[in-house]
Design a protein around this motif. Sequence first.
Motif, PDB file in Angstrom:
ATOM      1  N   THR A 103      11.782  -2.494  -4.961  1.00 38.45           N
ATOM      2  CA  THR A 103      11.855  -2.216  -3.517  1.00 38.45           C
ATOM      3  C   THR A 103      10.957  -1.056  -3.109  1.00 38.45           C
ATOM      4  O   THR A 103      11.047  -0.544  -2.009  1.00 38.45           O
ATOM      5  CB  THR A 103      13.309  -1.881  -3.113  1.00 38.45           C
ATOM      6  N   LYS A 104      10.100  -0.650  -4.040  1.00 43.45           N
ATOM      7  CA  LYS A 104       9.259   0.523  -3.771  1.00 43.45           C
ATOM      8  C   LYS A 104       7.776   0.133  -3.761  1.00 43.45           C
ATOM      9  O   LYS A 104       7.431  -1.010  -4.037  1.00 43.45           O
ATOM     10  CB  LYS A 104       9.517   1.584  -4.852  1.00 43.45           C
ATOM     11  N   TYR A 105       6.917   1.137  -3.484  1.00 44.32           N
ATOM     12  CA  TYR A 105       5.472   0.874  -3.531  1.00 44.32           C
ATOM     13  C   TYR A 105       5.062   0.301  -4.889  1.00 44.32           C
ATOM     14  O   TYR A 105       5.643   0.640  -5.914  1.00 44.32           O
ATOM     15  CB  TYR A 105       4.679   2.180  -3.364  1.00 44.32           C
ATOM     16  N   THR A 106       4.032  -0.508  -4.843  1.00 41.37           N
ATOM     17  CA  THR A 106       3.378  -0.924  -6.095  1.00 41.37           C
ATOM     18  C   THR A 106       1.976  -0.310  -6.055  1.00 41.37           C
ATOM     19  O   THR A 106       1.572   0.228  -5.012  1.00 41.37           O
ATOM     20  CB  THR A 106       3.253  -2.466  -6.197  1.00 41.37           C
ATOM     21  N   PRO A 107       1.203  -0.399  -7.124  1.00 38.94           N
ATOM     22  CA  PRO A 107      -0.192   0.030  -7.007  1.00 38.94           C
ATOM     23  C   PRO A 107      -0.880  -0.763  -5.879  1.00 38.94           C
ATOM     24  O   PRO A 107      -0.498  -1.908  -5.607  1.00 38.94           O
ATOM     25  CB  PRO A 107      -0.790  -0.330  -8.369  1.00 38.94           C
ATOM     26  N   ALA A 108      -1.880  -0.160  -5.249  1.00 38.19           N
ATOM     27  CA  ALA A 108      -2.551  -0.842  -4.130  1.00 38.19           C
ATOM     28  C   ALA A 108      -3.185  -2.153  -4.578  1.00 38.19           C
ATOM     29  O   ALA A 108      -3.271  -3.111  -3.797  1.00 38.19           O
ATOM     30  CB  ALA A 108      -3.608   0.074  -3.519  1.00 38.19           C
ATOM     31  N   ALA A 109      -3.607  -2.238  -5.820  1.00 41.31           N
ATOM     32  CA  ALA A 109      -4.214  -3.480  -6.326  1.00 41.31           C
ATOM     33  C   ALA A 109      -3.163  -4.543  -6.639  1.00 41.31           C
ATOM     34  O   ALA A 109      -3.498  -5.687  -6.936  1.00 41.31           O
ATOM     35  CB  ALA A 109      -5.027  -3.184  -7.583  1.00 41.31           C
ATOM     36  N   GLY A 110      -1.907  -4.142  -6.589  1.00 37.99           N
ATOM     37  CA  GLY A 110      -0.822  -5.070  -6.924  1.00 37.99           C
ATOM     38  C   GLY A 110      -0.202  -4.716  -8.263  1.00 37.99           C
ATOM     39  O   GLY A 110      -0.773  -3.932  -9.045  1.00 37.99           O
ATOM     40  N   LEU A 111       0.969  -5.269  -8.530  1.00 42.67           N
ATOM     41  CA  LEU A 111       1.653  -5.041  -9.813  1.00 42.67           C
ATOM     42  C   LEU A 111       0.755  -5.515 -10.961  1.00 42.67           C
ATOM     43  O   LEU A 111       0.093  -6.560 -10.837  1.00 42.67           O
ATOM     44  CB  LEU A 111       2.946  -5.855  -9.870  1.00 42.67           C
ATOM     45  N   ALA A 112       0.796  -4.783 -12.067  1.00 44.73           N
ATOM     46  CA  ALA A 112       0.017  -5.212 -13.244  1.00 44.73           C
ATOM     47  C   ALA A 112       0.424  -6.638 -13.639  1.00 44.73           C
ATOM     48  O   ALA A 112      -0.411  -7.464 -14.004  1.00 44.73           O
ATOM     49  CB  ALA A 112       0.261  -4.248 -14.401  1.00 44.73           C
ATOM     50  N   LYS A 113       1.709  -6.925 -13.505  1.00 46.52           N
ATOM     51  CA  LYS A 113       2.217  -8.255 -13.851  1.00 46.52           C
ATOM     52  C   LYS A 113       1.595  -9.331 -12.946  1.00 46.52           C
ATOM     53  O   LYS A 113       1.248 -10.432 -13.390  1.00 46.52           O
ATOM     54  CB  LYS A 113       3.755  -8.238 -13.708  1.00 46.52           C
ATOM     55  N   PHE A 114       1.477  -9.016 -11.671  1.00 43.70           N
ATOM     56  CA  PHE A 114       0.891  -9.964 -10.713  1.00 43.70           C
ATOM     57  C   PHE A 114      -0.554 -10.278 -11.109  1.00 43.70           C
ATOM     58  O   PHE A 114      -0.967 -11.436 -11.179  1.00 43.70           O
ATOM     59  CB  PHE A 114       0.946  -9.363  -9.299  1.00 43.70           C
TER      60      PHE A 114
END
Length: 396
Positions: A64-75
Amino acid sequence: MANFVVSENVAAMHGSSTMIAAQMASEMRAKGIDVIDLSVGEPDFDTPEFIKNLAIEGLRSGLTKYTPAAGLAKFRQSIVDFYAKEFGAQLTPNEIAASCGGKQALFNAACSLLDPGDEVLIPKPYWVTFPEIVHFCRATPKYIETEANDFVLTAEMVKAAIGANTKLLIVNSPNNPTGRVIPKDELIRIIELCASRGVYVITDECYLFFAYPPAEPFSSAVLPKDVREVVCVAGSFSKTFAMTGWRIGYTIANPEWTKAMVKLQSHSATHPTSFVQYACAQALDSFDQTKAAVAAMTVEYERRRDWLIPELNNVNGFKCGMPEGAFYAFVDVRGLLGEKFPTSAAVAESLLKEAHIVVTDGEGFGADGFLRISYATSMENLKNAVKQMRELFAKG
Ligand SMILES: Cc1ncc(COP(=O)(O)O)c(C=O)c1O
């Protein structure tokens, strides 16, 4: 207080004609009028249940919090893995960035590349947003006419259009609004030509999975690295998983371009919703389930297309080629133009006022004389619409 004066960048943009049609449909509905909306640019299917459940799972797990701007590493990794499995592409996570839909992917790609005065090649007809992003960047669109080749862009056309200031080409296949698909070999020739001339290419692959056999989905993500250096794939989950409202897409581009896009995004939307990234990553990992869900939708679109196109060709004054992808019929109504209907916009207006059918006029796509008819709606709606069109435009 002084009157508000809009910035030059935004003043250079025009409103979206597809949104205007949708707006008219909803206004008529609000008045209690029963409209058939064939202007829709989104699937009529609901998001597959397993994807909804994955989003809930992500939310419950505390994403429910910020992710890296590039997206989750998993994504990013799941995109890499999916493209490897589906297309045999060899990508690395630093070439991937998550975005809030394909639209933001396109915006990030163009805005991190273009400078004022750059020229951008846009095949006509085009998706309404392409020229507007270019205008926003104070670059100059240069249009390539494709009607002579039934709306399919060729390397020859691109070669003839490249000039000293050409920085970028924007391609969209399967295409909105024409439904045409550029054959794989031709698309490769186009991108190789651009690479050899130092021209970048954004390939809008929003409808990638909606290509009807024998047309095949082809992603430029599979091109060899030296060619791919000039390519940014603008990807989207919106149509693929019938999740337009979730706002999630991605870019695939060289690491430097990706870094620039992430920098831009980090100061605007930051990133797409955390648990939506999770749901999409998990869905891509569930390869077979995902493929089955998409295939079910593709088969249904194809069934509607096969019924609709011959029927449209039976409407007096309508002429329509067979779309190979996406979910639009692009109808040539120039046969109707004259005193009664001076423009295709007048044809669209008459459909709206007299038959309560909403279609999108071609003008916004740079193709006056055409109408875009979406078949992302029920067969019942399509049948009713065709019946009314036939009556409205009957000879004599
Ligand atoms: C050609 C094309 N590209 C991109 C998009 C953007 O879709 P989204 O921002 O929902 O991913 C659309 C949506 O209609 C489209 O038709």
